[in-house]
Design a protein around this motif. Structure first.
Motif, PDB file in Angstrom:
ATOM      1  N   LYS A 186       0.843  -1.207   0.000  1.00 15.44           N
ATOM      2  CA  LYS A 186       0.000   0.000   0.000  1.00 15.44           C
ATOM      3  C   LYS A 186       0.874   1.251   0.000  1.00 15.44           C
ATOM      4  O   LYS A 186       0.509   2.287  -0.553  1.00 15.44           O
ATOM      5  CB  LYS A 186      -0.933   0.004   1.219  1.00 15.44           C
ATOM      6  CG  LYS A 186      -2.151  -0.893   1.028  1.00 15.44           C
ATOM      7  CD  LYS A 186      -3.060  -0.853   2.244  1.00 15.44           C
ATOM      8  CE  LYS A 186      -4.295  -1.723   2.023  1.00 15.44           C
ATOM      9  NZ  LYS A 186      -5.057  -1.902   3.258  1.00 15.44           N
TER      10      LYS A 186
ATOM     11  N   LYS B 106       3.222   0.833  -3.589  1.00 14.79           N
ATOM     12  CA  LYS B 106       2.313   0.694  -4.741  1.00 14.79           C
ATOM     13  C   LYS B 106       2.876  -0.164  -5.872  1.00 14.79           C
ATOM     14  O   LYS B 106       2.329  -0.205  -6.967  1.00 14.79           O
ATOM     15  CB  LYS B 106       1.877   2.069  -5.273  1.00 14.79           C
ATOM     16  CG  LYS B 106       1.283   2.932  -4.155  1.00 14.79           C
ATOM     17  CD  LYS B 106       0.732   4.232  -4.668  1.00 14.79           C
ATOM     18  CE  LYS B 106       0.418   5.213  -3.549  1.00 14.79           C
ATOM     19  NZ  LYS B 106      -0.336   4.631  -2.416  1.00 14.79           N
TER      20      LYS B 106
ATOM     21  N   HIS C 115      -4.533   0.033  -4.712  1.00 14.02           N
ATOM     22  CA  HIS C 115      -3.349   0.836  -4.374  1.00 14.02           C
ATOM     23  C   HIS C 115      -2.227   0.660  -5.391  1.00 14.02           C
ATOM     24  O   HIS C 115      -1.275   1.422  -5.407  1.00 14.02           O
ATOM     25  CB  HIS C 115      -2.822   0.439  -2.990  1.00 14.02           C
ATOM     26  CG  HIS C 115      -3.799   0.698  -1.887  1.00 14.02           C
ATOM     27  ND1 HIS C 115      -3.773   1.844  -1.131  1.00 14.02           N
ATOM     28  CD2 HIS C 115      -4.852  -0.028  -1.445  1.00 14.02           C
ATOM     29  CE1 HIS C 115      -4.759   1.803  -0.253  1.00 14.02           C
ATOM     30  NE2 HIS C 115      -5.428   0.675  -0.425  1.00 14.02           N
ATOM     31  N   LEU C 116      -2.353  -0.376  -6.219  1.00 14.62           N
ATOM     32  CA  LEU C 116      -1.250  -0.709  -7.129  1.00 14.62           C
ATOM     33  C   LEU C 116      -1.165   0.251  -8.304  1.00 14.62           C
ATOM     34  O   LEU C 116      -2.175   0.670  -8.857  1.00 14.62           O
ATOM     35  CB  LEU C 116      -1.419  -2.132  -7.672  1.00 14.62           C
ATOM     36  CG  LEU C 116      -1.134  -3.285  -6.706  1.00 14.62           C
ATOM     37  CD1 LEU C 116      -1.472  -4.605  -7.394  1.00 14.62           C
ATOM     38  CD2 LEU C 116       0.313  -3.274  -6.245  1.00 14.62           C
ATOM     39  N   LYS C 117       0.086   0.569  -8.687  1.00 12.43           N
ATOM     40  CA  LYS C 117       0.292   1.366  -9.891  1.00 12.43           C
ATOM     41  C   LYS C 117       0.748   0.502 -11.057  1.00 12.43           C
ATOM     42  O   LYS C 117       0.839   0.969 -12.190  1.00 12.43           O
ATOM     43  CB  LYS C 117       1.342   2.447  -9.620  1.00 12.43           C
ATOM     44  CG  LYS C 117       0.765   3.608  -8.826  1.00 12.43           C
ATOM     45  CD  LYS C 117       1.671   4.814  -8.864  1.00 12.43           C
ATOM     46  CE  LYS C 117       0.967   6.002  -8.209  1.00 12.43           C
ATOM     47  NZ  LYS C 117       1.950   6.968  -7.715  1.00 12.43           N
TER      48      LYS C 117
END
Lengths: 327, 329
Positions: B256, B259, B288-290
């Motif tokens: 989190k 990311k 939350h991941l990019k």
């Protein structure tokens, strides 16, 4: 065995036979799940357990209801277990038995380890491990007998040679003349006895107990015949003839022992009737108790995997609880 | 002597494990060791070196060559009141004991409704990197982590090896303790002489960072530290330490924050433990991941012999490539 002991054995064996027939009936009615009938194995199991001392232990496989009964295991709990409720295997304190073991022969290493532990702790007790003839083909049988021999473990292995592993006859399990002779390969004691003669079994296990406590494990081959199907899901008529089973029934302890005690003058038909009535009442009582057991709480799934519930299990049980809020 | 050596240059994992065994056997008379060549020989990697001299052959037991019964008998020994530590000599021989592990060791508590438990530790080497024979370099931890009722622990350094092994020995449940063969003598570290514990089920953040969370265990940890020392990207390096039960919280909190997530393991890719980790990240932190999670792993092949193993095991180049991949987004 004296008169009293023979009558005690006879009572436990008849109880086991009647209880087994009751379980078959309950299974047919859908009240029990699949289970392995033990008819033809009562003399071996009752005779063996009677030869043990209070602190000795038993490692069963899955066709062991007479042994459980002889150990004083509550019959309603055996019904509960065979109905698919694990709580039936919460072994009451004071009964020294491992839980029912399903994968063939895998209980033998446990029995050897348990007996080895007792020996290492200087405790004078033995472990009796039951197995079938099919078990003698598995690796665990050979590994564990070898271990037992090397470490001089006080274990007594009782092979119920009932001629079949489901459909496969003994001659397809081994080219050995006897199962007892396999003991020689591991430097342990081998015995071969009539599995329908409770007195012979009792005497053999008493002798085996002494030998085992002196540091020589014993393999007893008790020869009998599986009178029933392998389990309630099996149909033995597919692989063995009626005449073969009829022949085996002639050697059933149920006839032979009854005739023997009548001929010896300490039993008669009226005593037989009284006994059956008494035992059927006991069984009925157990069935009633079994039927009054409260259903198991679905949340019980999450107990007993670890000593303490893990984070993952807690999360899974919380999600599950939402679907079964009232258990 | 040993103490002086420790003060100066530290000790290797084999010595740290030996210390843990020595101290726990001194603390508790019920702790016994059994396995192949664990006695006079001190184990083929010398982890049980000299224990037989101190505790005798009743407590350090050379057994016949029979993995299934080494574990199976340990179950009986545990029920009789002992705390058995069973050694399986090489990673490729654990499957011989698999039946006893999956069918009995891990479920005796369940089957008996808590009356019996099997507080057994199974120790075994894990992974490759030392050009060993076939069947000596396996990484099957995901297979074992799939077994309910069995804990799976993999240390990465002498320090955590000692603390984790002591915890495993004191744990009331069965623990499979997989020792990275490559690390056995590769890392020297100052290790406290006195006994200490590191809790099971807890991951350790080796290095905090902001750009990418990178997760590994066992022998991969040293490679991850080497990678960090060679690049400017700020990695948050997580050493799982325990594969099962998994410390999801530490992983999710880290992902989190950064990311981005890269998972590195030596084992074959498909259904490797990285698949479970990726699933946990997606289930708990996808918003939350990019970038998609990247796995850098071994291949879906047999572990090769010595000549090719360095190409199989993830190296710095492949790991850096994986890190760059999650930074593209």
């Amino acid at each position: 065995m004296d008169k009293q002991e023979i009558l005690h054995a006879y009572e436990l064996m008849v109880l086991s036979r009647l209880f087994d027939s009751k379980m078959l009936a309950l299974q047919r009615q859908g009240r029990l799940g699949t289970f392995a009938s033990s008819q033809g194995h009562e003399a071996i199991q009752v005779g063996s357990v009677m030869a043990l001392k209070k602190d000795d232990w038993v490692a069963p496989y899955f066709r062991q209801w007479p042994a459980f009964i002889a150990l004083g295991y509550p019959m309603e709990m055996l019904l509960q277990y065979n109905s698919g409720d694990e709580r039936g295997m919460l072994i009451p304190k004071g009964i020294n038995v491992l839980p029912v073991n399903i994968p063939v022969s895998s209980q033998i290493p446990h029995a050897v380890g348990l007996a080895w532990g007792f020996k290492k702790k200087g405790q004078k007790k033995v472990v009796v491990c039951f197995l079938g003839d099919g078990a003698t083909s598995k690796g665990d049988f050979h590994e564990a007998l070898n271990f037992a021999g090397v470490f001089k473990v006080p274990v007594i292995l009782i092979c119920e040679n009932n001629q079949y592993a489901i459909s496969v006859p003994l001659k397809r399990q081994t080219a050995s003349k006897t199962i007892a002779q396999k003991a020689d390969a591991y430097g342990i004691e081998g015995m071969r006895i009539d599995g329908n003669n409770v007195e012979e079994i009792y005497e053999a296990v008493i002798k085996a107990r002494e030998i085992a406590l002196q540091g020589k494990p014993v393999l007893i081959e008790a020869v009998t015949y599986r009178l029933s199907d392998h389990t309630t899901a099996d149909d033995a008529s597919r692989y063995r003839s009626k005449s073969e089973v009829e022949e085996a029934r002639k050697k059933d302890w149920r006839i032979i022992l009854k005739n023997k005690i009548i001929n010896e003058g300490f039993w008669n038909e009226s005593k037989e009737k009284q006994l059956i009535k008494k035992l059927e009442l006991l069984i009925e009582k157990a069935v009633k108790k079994f039927e009054s057991i409260k259903p198991v709480d679905p949340m019980d799934i999450f107990n007993y995997t670890f000593n303490e519930m893990t984070y993952q299990l807690k999360r899974q049980s919380e999600t599950f609880k939402r679907f079964y809020p009232n258990g | 002597m040993a103490e002086k050596k420790n003060e100066k240059k530290g000790i290797v994992m084999v010595e740290a494990l030996n210390q843990a065994l020595m101290q726990e056997m001194t603390r508790d008379n019920n702790v016994i060791i059994l396995g192949e060549d664990v006695g006079k020989d001190g184990g083929v990697f010398r982890v049980t070196d000299k224990l037989i001299e101190k505790f005798g052959e009743e407590r350090v037991i050379d057994t016949p060559l029979a993995e299934s019964t080494i574990v199976g008998a340990s179950i009986g020994l545990a029920i009789s009141g002992y705390k058995p530590i069973a050694e399986i000599q090489f990673s490729g021989f654990i499957p011989s004991a698999f039946d006893q592990m999956i069918n009995h060791l891990s479920r005796m508590r369940w089957r008996s409704r808590g009356r019996y438990s099997c507080a057994v530790v199974i120790r075994s080497p894990n992974g490759g990197g030392v050009k060993a024979l076939e069947h000596h370099s396996e990484s099957l931890e995901a297979v074992y982590a799939h077994i309910p009722g069995l804990k799976v622990v993999i240390p990465s350094t002498p320090y955590n090896a000692k603390g984790l092994l002591i915890s495993a020995i004191r744990d009331p449940d069965p623990v499979l303790f997989l020792e990275p063969i490559k690390v056995y003598r590769a890392i020297r570290e100052i290790v406290p002489e006195e006994p200490y514990t590191i809790p099971l089920g807890k991951a350790r953040i080796i290095k905090e960072g902001t750009h990418v969370t990178i997760i590994g265990w066992g022998a991969m940890i040293k490679t991850l530290i080497d990678v960090q020392n060679s690049i400017d990207i700020d990695l948050e390096i997580i050493d799982l330490q325990t594969i099962s039960p998994l410390d999801t919280e530490t992983i999710i909190n880290s992902v989190k924050k950064t990311k981005r997530c890269v998972i590195v393991h030596e084992a074959a890719r498909s259904c490797g433990f990285g698949a479970e980790l990726a699933a946990q990240v997606y289930e708990n932190a996808i918003l939350h991941l990019k970038a998609p999670v990247v796995r850098v792993t071994g291949f879906d092949t047999t572990m090769p012999l010595g000549k090719l193993e360095k190409y199989y095991i993830p190296d710095a180049n492949r790991i850096i490539e994986g890190i760059k991949e999650v930074l593209k987004f």
